[in-house]
Design a protein around this motif. Sequence first.
Motif, mmCIF file in Angstrom:
data_model
loop_
_atom_site.group_PDB
_atom_site.id
_atom_site.type_symbol
_atom_site.label_atom_id
_atom_site.label_comp_id
_atom_site.label_asym_id
_atom_site.label_seq_id
_atom_site.Cartn_x
_atom_site.Cartn_y
_atom_site.Cartn_z
ATOM 1 N N GLY A 127 4.727 17.569 107.793
ATOM 2 C CA GLY A 127 5.653 17.908 108.791
ATOM 3 C C GLY A 127 6.151 19.402 108.809
ATOM 4 N N GLU A 128 7.058 19.680 108.444
ATOM 5 C CA GLU A 128 7.659 21.073 108.480
ATOM 6 C C GLU A 128 7.674 21.738 107.026
ATOM 7 O OE1 GLU A 128 8.200 23.384 111.015
ATOM 8 O OE2 GLU A 128 7.394 21.482 112.523
ATOM 9 N N THR A 129 7.343 21.000 105.992
ATOM 10 C CA THR A 129 7.585 21.435 104.777
ATOM 11 C C THR A 129 6.319 21.111 103.793
ATOM 12 O OG1 THR A 129 9.941 20.538 104.854
ATOM 13 C CG2 THR A 129 9.073 20.832 102.533
ATOM 14 N N VAL A 189 10.254 25.393 103.902
ATOM 15 C CA VAL A 189 10.039 25.058 105.228
ATOM 16 C C VAL A 189 8.768 25.845 105.844
ATOM 17 C CG1 VAL A 189 11.058 24.961 107.434
ATOM 18 C CG2 VAL A 189 12.477 24.407 105.408
ATOM 19 N N LEU A 190 8.102 25.510 106.517
ATOM 20 C CA LEU A 190 6.871 25.957 106.834
ATOM 21 C C LEU A 190 7.178 26.567 108.344
ATOM 22 C CD1 LEU A 190 4.180 23.367 106.322
ATOM 23 C CD2 LEU A 190 4.807 25.425 104.940
ATOM 24 N N LYS A 191 6.486 27.871 108.761
ATOM 25 C CA LYS A 191 6.496 28.567 109.861
ATOM 26 C C LYS A 191 4.875 28.681 110.257
ATOM 27 C CE LYS A 191 10.444 31.393 108.964
ATOM 28 N NZ LYS A 191 10.788 32.760 108.756
ATOM 29 N N TRP A 192 4.701 28.410 111.462
ATOM 30 C CA TRP A 192 3.402 28.428 111.998
ATOM 31 C C TRP A 192 3.084 29.446 113.037
ATOM 32 C CZ3 TRP A 192 0.930 24.041 110.057
ATOM 33 C CH2 TRP A 192 1.792 23.198 109.439
ATOM 34 N N VAL A 227 -0.454 27.799 109.060
ATOM 35 C CA VAL A 227 0.716 28.198 108.549
ATOM 36 C C VAL A 227 0.941 29.761 108.581
ATOM 37 C CG1 VAL A 227 2.064 28.362 106.411
ATOM 38 C CG2 VAL A 227 0.814 26.343 107.163
ATOM 39 N N MET A 246 -0.435 22.225 113.631
ATOM 40 C CA MET A 246 1.006 22.495 113.709
ATOM 41 C C MET A 246 1.718 21.062 113.685
ATOM 42 S SD MET A 246 3.446 24.914 115.880
ATOM 43 C CE MET A 246 2.732 24.437 117.430
ATOM 44 N N ALA A 247 2.628 20.988 113.010
ATOM 45 C CA ALA A 247 3.579 19.687 113.088
ATOM 46 C C ALA A 247 4.040 19.422 114.581
ATOM 47 C CB ALA A 247 4.591 19.716 112.103
#
Length: 154
Positions: free
Chosen positions: A75-77, A142-145, A32, A152-153
């Motif tokens: 996922g993205e969260t 919300v995640l950023k990678w 992340v 990573m999703a």
Amino acid sequence: MSIWWSLHLRRDAASVPLARRLLIGTMETAGVDPDISYDLSVALTEACANAVEHGGEQGCGPGSEAYRVTAYLDGETCRIEVADAGPGFPGAPAERSRPQIRPARTDAEHGRGLCLIEELADHVHIGNKPGRGGAVVSFDKVLKWRENAPLMAV
């Protein structure tokens, strides 16, 4: 990719950095973005500090001396929930409806935690647990990678 963990912690100041380090380590290992990890770790610190300070009453049994932290990276969260066994938020019904949060003065040393959580997270839910009592603070972002993040999703 999905990761989740839950901690049952004593209402002690030493538990706060433990929860924060576990969250940061999990997000760092997953890949992340460090700025997102930092925001969520500050929000978690504030929620845990509130549970330690306000999450129980003397003479209410052993359950009032603990609180629970649960984190989901799905996922993205990332969603985090901190629940205690204290008196809950005054004036809020015994359900997950939102109590009134008043912004603290900028020079205040206390009373800014919930406002900080609201600023750092994308969605915030604050309320009282139904039935047994206690407060619940949950928030997500919300995640950023990082580039080439190992988990990573997709």
